[in-house]
Scaffold this active site. Structure first.
Site, PDB file in Angstrom:
ATOM      1  N   ARG A   1       1.619  12.292  -9.432  1.00 60.38           N
ATOM      2  CA  ARG A   1       2.138  10.935  -9.182  1.00 60.38           C
ATOM      3  C   ARG A   1       3.585  10.795  -9.640  1.00 60.38           C
ATOM      4  NH1 ARG A   1      -2.257   7.597  -7.964  1.00 60.38           N
ATOM      5  NH2 ARG A   1      -4.197   8.043  -9.031  1.00 60.38           N
TER       6      ARG A   1
ATOM      7  N   GLU B   1       0.859  -1.190   0.000  1.00 53.62           N
ATOM      8  CA  GLU B   1       0.000   0.000   0.000  1.00 53.62           C
ATOM      9  C   GLU B   1       0.890   1.234   0.000  1.00 53.62           C
ATOM     10  OE1 GLU B   1      -2.721   1.397  -0.527  1.00 53.62           O
ATOM     11  OE2 GLU B   1      -4.244   0.974   0.970  1.00 53.62           O
ATOM     12  N   ASP B   2       0.459   2.283  -0.695  1.00 53.41           N
ATOM     13  CA  ASP B   2       1.202   3.538  -0.642  1.00 53.41           C
ATOM     14  C   ASP B   2       1.104   4.157   0.739  1.00 53.41           C
ATOM     15  OD1 ASP B   2      -1.517   3.914  -1.085  1.00 53.41           O
ATOM     16  OD2 ASP B   2      -1.244   5.827  -2.097  1.00 53.41           O
TER      17      ASP B   2
ATOM     18  N   PHE C   1      -1.902  15.836   4.037  1.00 52.75           N
ATOM     19  CA  PHE C   1      -2.102  15.181   2.749  1.00 52.75           C
ATOM     20  C   PHE C   1      -0.822  15.315   1.927  1.00 52.75           C
ATOM     21  CE2 PHE C   1      -3.724  14.381  -1.476  1.00 52.75           C
ATOM     22  CZ  PHE C   1      -4.660  13.393  -1.249  1.00 52.75           C
TER      23      PHE C   1
ATOM     24  N   ASP D   1      -1.285  10.852  -5.533  1.00 47.99           N
ATOM     25  CA  ASP D   1      -1.849  11.914  -6.356  1.00 47.99           C
ATOM     26  C   ASP D   1      -2.681  12.901  -5.558  1.00 47.99           C
ATOM     27  OD1 ASP D   1      -3.931   9.866  -5.930  1.00 47.99           O
ATOM     28  OD2 ASP D   1      -5.142  11.199  -7.174  1.00 47.99           O
TER      29      ASP D   1
HETATM   30  P1  5GP Z   1      -7.624   4.649   3.564  1.00 48.61           P
HETATM   31  O1  5GP Z   1      -8.550   3.640   2.985  1.00 48.61           O
HETATM   32  O2  5GP Z   1      -6.559   4.081   4.472  1.00 48.61           O
HETATM   33  O3  5GP Z   1      -8.377   5.785   4.219  1.00 48.61           O
HETATM   34  O4  5GP Z   1      -6.922   5.386   2.388  1.00 48.61           O
HETATM   35  C1  5GP Z   1      -6.057   4.785   1.581  1.00 48.61           C
HETATM   36  C2  5GP Z   1      -5.975   5.508   0.268  1.00 48.61           C
HETATM   37  O5  5GP Z   1      -6.340   6.894   0.341  1.00 48.61           O
HETATM   38  C3  5GP Z   1      -4.539   5.471  -0.152  1.00 48.61           C
HETATM   39  O6  5GP Z   1      -4.263   4.286  -0.860  1.00 48.61           O
HETATM   40  C4  5GP Z   1      -4.422   6.730  -0.976  1.00 48.61           C
HETATM   41  O7  5GP Z   1      -4.784   6.466  -2.306  1.00 48.61           O
HETATM   42  C5  5GP Z   1      -5.430   7.690  -0.356  1.00 48.61           C
HETATM   43  N1  5GP Z   1      -4.749   8.616   0.582  1.00 48.61           N
HETATM   44  C6  5GP Z   1      -4.812   8.625   1.920  1.00 48.61           C
HETATM   45  N2  5GP Z   1      -4.027   9.586   2.448  1.00 48.61           N
HETATM   46  C7  5GP Z   1      -3.441  10.195   1.405  1.00 48.61           C
HETATM   47  C8  5GP Z   1      -2.492  11.266   1.287  1.00 48.61           C
HETATM   48  O8  5GP Z   1      -2.011  11.869   2.249  1.00 48.61           O
HETATM   49  N3  5GP Z   1      -2.125  11.595   0.021  1.00 48.61           N
HETATM   50  C9  5GP Z   1      -2.624  10.976  -1.082  1.00 48.61           C
HETATM   51  N4  5GP Z   1      -2.199  11.386  -2.267  1.00 48.61           N
HETATM   52  N5  5GP Z   1      -3.501   9.953  -1.014  1.00 48.61           N
HETATM   53  C10 5GP Z   1      -3.900   9.573   0.218  1.00 48.61           C
HETATM   54 MG    MG Z   2      -5.359   7.774  -4.342  1.00 48.67          MG
END
Ligand code: 5GP
Ligand code: MG
Length: 173
Positions: free
Chosen positions: A162, A96-97, A149, A156
């Site tokens: 990206r 996961e990113d 963020f 992105d």
């Molecule tokens: P979650 O399901 O844990 O809330 O969110 C995961 C997804 O939200 C990540 O895979 C990513 O795509 C997006 N996301 C969450 N935080 C960030 C952030 O700080 N920057 C970006 N670009 N995407 C985020």
């Molecule tokens: Mg995303």
């Protein structure tokens, strides 16, 4: 909205951390059949750098998870693309990113579990633990982040940024 001029994390810092993570993962999965499952799209930059630092053979696959962000409090996540590999008997490492609320990773883990792999672990390059809405801890974490963020290195803002090698904080004008 704009990006801060100074990166919060540079590509050199990411590279160093990935070498460490890859060393740990290579040791932990020595002599096992490891399938890396990268979560599209944001984790592809991380996945491509990490896999080339591993010293063990791997299989590569993908999942696509779509979240419904307009309902952030209920936050439904759905997998719209699933791995093509047969996973029974394999050891799966989900890449996961970033872990934010944790819903995407939790949904992907639940869905992959239905494919009966021998084990499932999660590796997240970035983690924002203060944002968690569901219980989710990664087995491998690159960088712990504050609640901000971030954009770049695959991540992105409305599909932009990206391609940036470094990681920047998105700020209000
Ligand atoms: P979650 O399901 O844990 O809330 O969110 C995961 C997804 O939200 C990540 O895979 C990513 O795509 C997006 N996301 C969450 N935080 C960030 C952030 O700080 N920057 C970006 N670009 N995407 C985020
Ligand atoms: Mg995303």
């Amino acid at each position: 909205m704009r990006l801060n001029e100074v990166p919060i994390i540079t590509s050199a810092q990411i590279e160093r951390r990935i070498v460490e993570l890859a060393g740990e993962i290579s040791r932990d999965y020595a002599d096992r059949e490891l399938v890396l499952i990268a979560v599209l799209k944001s984790s592809i930059v991380f996945a491509s750098d990490l896999m080339r630092r591993l010293t063990i053979p791997i299989l590569l696959d993908f999942v696509r998870a779509r979240s419904y962000r307009n309902t952030e409090s209920t936050g439904l996540v759905e997998c719209t693309y699933l791995p093509e590999q047969d996973l029974p008997g394999k050891h799966v490492l989900i890449l996961e990113d970033i872990l934010d609320t944790g819903r995407t990773a939790a949904t992907v883990v639940d869905r992959i579990r239905q494919e009966s792999p021998s084990s499932i672990a999660v590796c997240a390059l970035f983690d924002k633990p203060s944002r968690r809405k569901v219980p989710m801890t990664a087995d491998y974490i690159g960088f712990k982040m504050d609640d901000q963020f971030i954009v770049g290195y695959g991540l992105d803002y409305n599909e932009c940024g990206r391609e940036l090698p470094d990681v920047y904080v998105l700020e209000a004008d």
